[in-house]
Design an enzyme around this catalytic site. Structure first.
Site, PDB file in Angstrom:
ATOM      1  N   CYS A 138       0.842  -1.194   0.000  1.00  0.00           N
ATOM      2  CA  CYS A 138       0.000   0.000   0.000  1.00  0.00           C
ATOM      3  C   CYS A 138       0.885   1.254   0.000  1.00  0.00           C
ATOM      4  CB  CYS A 138      -0.901   0.002   1.232  1.00  0.00           C
ATOM      5  SG  CYS A 138      -2.101   1.363   1.241  1.00  0.00           S
ATOM      6  N   ASP A 182       0.420   3.758   1.719  1.00  0.00           N
ATOM      7  CA  ASP A 182       0.379   4.352   3.062  1.00  0.00           C
ATOM      8  C   ASP A 182       1.793   4.692   3.563  1.00  0.00           C
ATOM      9  OD1 ASP A 182       0.247   4.498   6.044  1.00  0.00           O
ATOM     10  OD2 ASP A 182      -1.859   4.008   5.699  1.00  0.00           O
ATOM     11  N   ARG A 212       2.998   4.976   6.318  1.00  0.00           N
ATOM     12  CA  ARG A 212       3.465   4.317   7.544  1.00  0.00           C
ATOM     13  C   ARG A 212       3.983   2.904   7.297  1.00  0.00           C
ATOM     14  NH1 ARG A 212      -2.212   5.212  10.349  1.00  0.00           N
ATOM     15  NH2 ARG A 212      -2.726   4.542   8.228  1.00  0.00           N
ATOM     16  N   HIS A 247      -2.111  -3.970   5.059  1.00  0.00           N
ATOM     17  CA  HIS A 247      -1.892  -3.548   6.452  1.00  0.00           C
ATOM     18  C   HIS A 247      -3.215  -3.264   7.138  1.00  0.00           C
ATOM     19  CE1 HIS A 247      -2.548   0.886   5.898  1.00  0.00           C
ATOM     20  NE2 HIS A 247      -2.378   0.520   4.646  1.00  0.00           N
ATOM     21  N   CYS A 283      -5.964  -0.001   6.933  1.00  0.00           N
ATOM     22  CA  CYS A 283      -5.804   0.532   5.569  1.00  0.00           C
ATOM     23  C   CYS A 283      -6.982   1.444   5.208  1.00  0.00           C
ATOM     24  CB  CYS A 283      -5.706  -0.616   4.571  1.00  0.00           C
ATOM     25  SG  CYS A 283      -5.382  -0.055   2.881  1.00  0.00           S
TER      26      CYS A 283
END
Ligand code: CO
Length: 216
Positions: free
Chosen positions: A44, A46, A48, A100, A103
């Protein structure tokens, strides 16, 4: 303030180069010559979930593709090109699809909301929900259902990787790459291996999606 933060990242870069060179003067010359990563990571976008860091891998050790909700879409020329290049040219041994918990893309796909251009993209996640509707609807707790959809989305994206001709052909001929499904937990940093049974999944996918026989 924003300008300061922008300048800071360039300074970070210079400091990183200096540190690397101090530790190993030949580092960049050597790295620039070639890449031979064993892994393709599809994850992803993302911020993080940084691929190299969570895997403890250095530059040169993992080929990376990231998009919202770690999707492997048949008509996405970007992701499909990455897979083809990684398997045919880099000859990666492992392909990891890493989702994750927490998400935002998967959460958005569980909402009744018009997300504009994201509608078409996130419909892939809604399709995963539809495929597994009975299991998901039987989970009363919303958070548990959300977590399960994240896991099922990873499994389905692994199946999408295995559906590609390049993965089918190369696995049958060279016993690589093996496809793995992971879910990363933002709250503790731990990667959960979903332990997808690769050979079984490949066999069941080939009942319908077999693409490797034409040029045998
Ligand atoms: Co995400």
């Amino acid at each position: 303030m924003d300008d300061d933060r922008y300048q800071k990242v360039l300074e970070n870069n210079r400091r990183w180069v200096a540190t690397r060179n101090a530790q190993d003067p030949g580092y960049f010359v050597r790295l620039s010559a070639d890449q031979t990563p064993d892994f393709l990571y599809i994850g992803c976008s993302d911020s993080r979930v940084p691929a190299n860091e969570i895997m403890g891998l250095e530059p040169g050790e993992v080929f990376v593709h990231r998009n919202i909700a770690n999707l492997v879409v048949n008509t996405d020329i970007n992701c499909q090109s990455v897979i083809q290049y990684a398997v045919e040219h880099l000859r990666v041994r492992h392909i990891v699809v890493c989702g994750h918990y927490g998400c935002g893309g998967v959460a958005a796909a569980m909402q009744a909301a018009d997300m504009g251009i994201l509608n078409g993209w996130l419909r892939e996640v809604r399709d995963v929900y539809r495929l597994h509707k009975d299991e998901l609807n039987a989970i009363a707790d919303t958070d548990a259902r959300y977590r399960r959809l994240i896991e099922l989305n990873v499994s389905e994206q692994c199946a999408n990787v295995i559906k590609t001709a390049v993965v089918q052909k190369h696995y049958l001929r060279h016993h690589r790459p093996v496809v793995h499904g992971w879910v990363y937990d933002l709250r503790n940093g731990i990667i959960k291996d979903l332990e997808i049974p690769f050979e079984q999944t490949l066999a069941s996918i080939q009942e319908i999606y077999r693409l490797d026989a034409a040029d045998e």
